[in-house]
Design a protein around this motif. Structure first.
Motif, PDB file in Angstrom:
ATOM      1  N   GLU A 219       0.855  -1.194   0.000  1.00 51.49           N
ATOM      2  CA  GLU A 219       0.000   0.000   0.000  1.00 51.49           C
ATOM      3  C   GLU A 219       0.890   1.243   0.000  1.00 51.49           C
ATOM      4  OE1 GLU A 219      -2.668  -0.051   3.297  1.00 51.49           O
ATOM      5  OE2 GLU A 219      -3.414  -2.065   2.865  1.00 51.49           O
TER       6      GLU A 219
ATOM      7  N   TYR B  12       0.958   5.575   0.301  1.00 52.84           N
ATOM      8  CA  TYR B  12       0.288   6.816   0.694  1.00 52.84           C
ATOM      9  C   TYR B  12       1.278   7.967   0.458  1.00 52.84           C
ATOM     10  CZ  TYR B  12      -2.645   3.438   3.196  1.00 52.84           C
ATOM     11  OH  TYR B  12      -3.454   2.364   3.520  1.00 52.84           O
TER      12      TYR B  12
ATOM     13  N   HIS C  22      -7.399   3.309   9.196  1.00 51.36           N
ATOM     14  CA  HIS C  22      -8.841   3.297   8.942  1.00 51.36           C
ATOM     15  C   HIS C  22      -9.339   4.659   8.470  1.00 51.36           C
ATOM     16  CE1 HIS C  22      -8.458   4.860  13.049  1.00 51.36           C
ATOM     17  NE2 HIS C  22      -9.650   5.420  12.874  1.00 51.36           N
TER      18      HIS C  22
ATOM     19  N   GLU D 220      -7.423   5.797   2.585  1.00 54.53           N
ATOM     20  CA  GLU D 220      -7.380   4.759   1.570  1.00 54.53           C
ATOM     21  C   GLU D 220      -6.048   4.875   0.828  1.00 54.53           C
ATOM     22  OE1 GLU D 220      -9.430   2.294   0.750  1.00 54.53           O
ATOM     23  OE2 GLU D 220     -10.791   2.799   2.407  1.00 54.53           O
TER      24      GLU D 220
ATOM     25  N   ASP E 281      -3.391   5.300  -1.972  1.00 53.54           N
ATOM     26  CA  ASP E 281      -3.462   5.958  -3.276  1.00 53.54           C
ATOM     27  C   ASP E 281      -3.135   4.987  -4.403  1.00 53.54           C
ATOM     28  OD1 ASP E 281      -3.696   8.814  -4.444  1.00 53.54           O
ATOM     29  OD2 ASP E 281      -1.929   7.992  -5.453  1.00 53.54           O
TER      30      ASP E 281
END
Length: 230
Positions: free
Chosen positions: A64, A66, A77, A80, A82
């Protein structure tokens, strides 16, 4: 006398070449015959891979991502990802140029079904130019000081091995990376996860290899100096 000197120098030179040729074979023995799993969309299922105590795993695959944000453990949480970036790789060299001007970011990976003992180990590799690595909410590794500006960042490169204590079969890795000093931004070589035994052997091998190369360069220097004086 000259023939004796030449024979001695050449023998040392040949020994060094033989050792260099054997090193790749010796370094690959621990993972021979095992297909390593890869991460997909931020999750790496390592089920059964660590049944061999001498095996370590490069945490390659899709993490993931960001950009321009340091997300702390426990805050995911609220956000989301990118994108899912492939590790190893550089975020500022993507073909579409979307992240070319990004200088700091957060990576996240969850390793599930790892099957490691409660005390495992993690080893960092080349991550440009500074980073902080959290495992299950606790900061485990860092190189330099991450920052949101060139003035805040302190770039450092120092591979090391740290113990991971976990009673659960899922590890959450959160990686804060900043880069204001290197041409490439991101992870050049993935972190490694494994038993303490396997990663310390890897660390000692790398240190020994560095000294061997240094010694080889010294031998070659003496060899050519000997030829010059002869």
């Amino acid at each position: 006398m000259r023939q004796v000197i030449l024979k001695f120098l050449k023998s040392k030179y040949l020994v060094f070449i033989c050792l260099i040729g054997l090193l790749p074979v010796l370094s690959s023995c621990s993972n021979e015959g095992i297909t390593p799993p890869r991460a997909s969309e931020g999750v790496l299922d390592a089920g059964g891979y660590f049944s061999n105590q001498s095996v370590f795993l490069y945490l390659d695959g899709e993490w993931e991502f960001y950009p321009s944000r340091f997300v702390m453990p426990g805050e995911f949480h609220l956000f989301e990802p990118d994108a899912f970036l492939t590790v190893p790789g550089y975020w500022n060299q993507r073909s579409n140029g979307k992240y070319r001007d990004v200088h700091y970011a957060t990576y996240r990976l969850r390793v599930v079904n790892h099957g490691l003992p409660s005390v495992a180990s993690l080893r960092n590799n080349e991550i440009f130019s500074a980073f902080r690595l959290f495992v299950n909410g606790r900061e485990l590794l860092n190189n330099g000081v991450v920052g949101t500006s060139r003035e805040e960042e302190v770039p450092v490169f120092q591979p090391s091995v740290r113990s991971v204590f976990s009673a659960v079969d899922t590890l959450e890795l959160v990686l804060h990376v900043s880069n204001f000093h290197h041409v490439n931004s991101g992870i050049f070589e993935s972190p490694q996860l494994g038993t303490h035994y396997s990663l310390w052997n890897k660390q000692l091998f790398n240190v020994g290899f560095s000294f061997l190369v240094l010694g080889g360069l010294l031998i070659m220097a003496l060899y050519h100096m000997g030829l010059f004086f002869v």
